[in-house]
Write a protein that holds these residues in place. Structure first.
Motif, mmCIF file in Angstrom:
data_model
loop_
_atom_site.group_PDB
_atom_site.id
_atom_site.type_symbol
_atom_site.label_atom_id
_atom_site.label_comp_id
_atom_site.label_asym_id
_atom_site.label_seq_id
_atom_site.Cartn_x
_atom_site.Cartn_y
_atom_site.Cartn_z
ATOM 1 N N THR A 1 55.352 139.203 58.174
ATOM 2 C CA THR A 1 55.249 138.055 59.093
ATOM 3 C C THR A 1 56.334 137.026 58.805
ATOM 4 O OG1 THR A 1 52.865 138.394 59.189
ATOM 5 C CG2 THR A 1 53.681 136.275 59.932
ATOM 6 N N VAL A 2 56.574 136.746 57.528
ATOM 7 C CA VAL A 2 57.607 135.765 57.170
ATOM 8 C C VAL A 2 58.984 136.273 57.578
ATOM 9 C CG1 VAL A 2 58.768 134.690 55.198
ATOM 10 C CG2 VAL A 2 56.280 134.681 55.330
ATOM 11 N N ILE A 3 59.265 137.545 57.316
ATOM 12 C CA ILE A 3 60.573 138.109 57.677
ATOM 13 C C ILE A 3 60.755 138.097 59.184
ATOM 14 C CG2 ILE A 3 61.917 140.245 57.698
ATOM 15 C CD1 ILE A 3 60.811 140.810 54.887
ATOM 16 N N GLY B 1 59.364 136.076 61.338
ATOM 17 C CA GLY B 1 59.512 134.692 61.800
ATOM 18 C C GLY B 1 60.889 134.140 61.523
ATOM 19 N N VAL B 2 61.477 134.487 60.392
ATOM 20 C CA VAL B 2 62.798 133.996 60.027
ATOM 21 C C VAL B 2 63.879 134.685 60.851
ATOM 22 C CG1 VAL B 2 64.492 133.906 58.158
ATOM 23 C CG2 VAL B 2 62.120 133.313 57.712
ATOM 24 N N ALA B 3 63.694 135.961 61.142
ATOM 25 C CA ALA B 3 64.728 136.733 61.833
ATOM 26 C C ALA B 3 64.899 136.299 63.276
ATOM 27 C CB ALA B 3 64.394 138.220 61.770
ATOM 28 N N GLY B 4 63.842 135.831 63.895
ATOM 29 C CA GLY B 4 63.953 135.424 65.302
ATOM 30 C C GLY B 4 64.068 136.644 66.203
ATOM 31 N N PRO B 5 64.628 136.468 67.379
ATOM 32 C CA PRO B 5 64.758 137.606 68.293
ATOM 33 C C PRO B 5 65.819 138.598 67.803
ATOM 34 C CG PRO B 5 65.609 135.600 69.285
ATOM 35 C CD PRO B 5 65.048 135.221 67.956
#
Length: 102
Positions: A79-81, A83-87
């Motif tokens: 989930t964190v990865i 969220g950070v990566a974006g689209p």
């Protein structure tokens, strides 16, 4: 022949005339002690399988708890990865991995 004391906390009784005759003639004295098996249930024979079964059950629950913890950590990490990566886009196709906060 080695001298051996009878088992237990008993003192064998030898009649005086038998003792004196054995001393005079040099004959050996034979003491027969009837050793009866103990009455009741041998607890060690029962408790060891239950201890092994209890340790197995406790180890199984520990394994399940560790697996749940690892899966929870992996889900949070993903989930964190995401969220950070974006689209994420490849060749004009864009994927949103998480929902935006509106």
């Amino acid at each position: 022949m080695a001298h051996r004391t009878p088992p237990g906390n008993i003192a064998p009784h030898i009649p005086a005339d038998d003792w004196q005759r054995a001393q005079a003639t040099g004959q050996p004295i034979v003491i027969v002690v009837h050793d009866a098996p103990p009455n009741g249930i041998p607890w060690r024979r029962i408790l060891i399988p239950f201890a092994i079964a209890g340790a197995t059950v406790a180890g199984g629950w520990g394994l399940v708890a560790a697996l749940c913890f690892l899966l929870d950590a992996a889900a949070h990490t993903a989930t964190v990865i995401a969220g950070v990566a974006g689209p994420v886009g490849i060749g004009g196709i864009t994927l949103r991995l998480t929902r935006g906060k509106h």
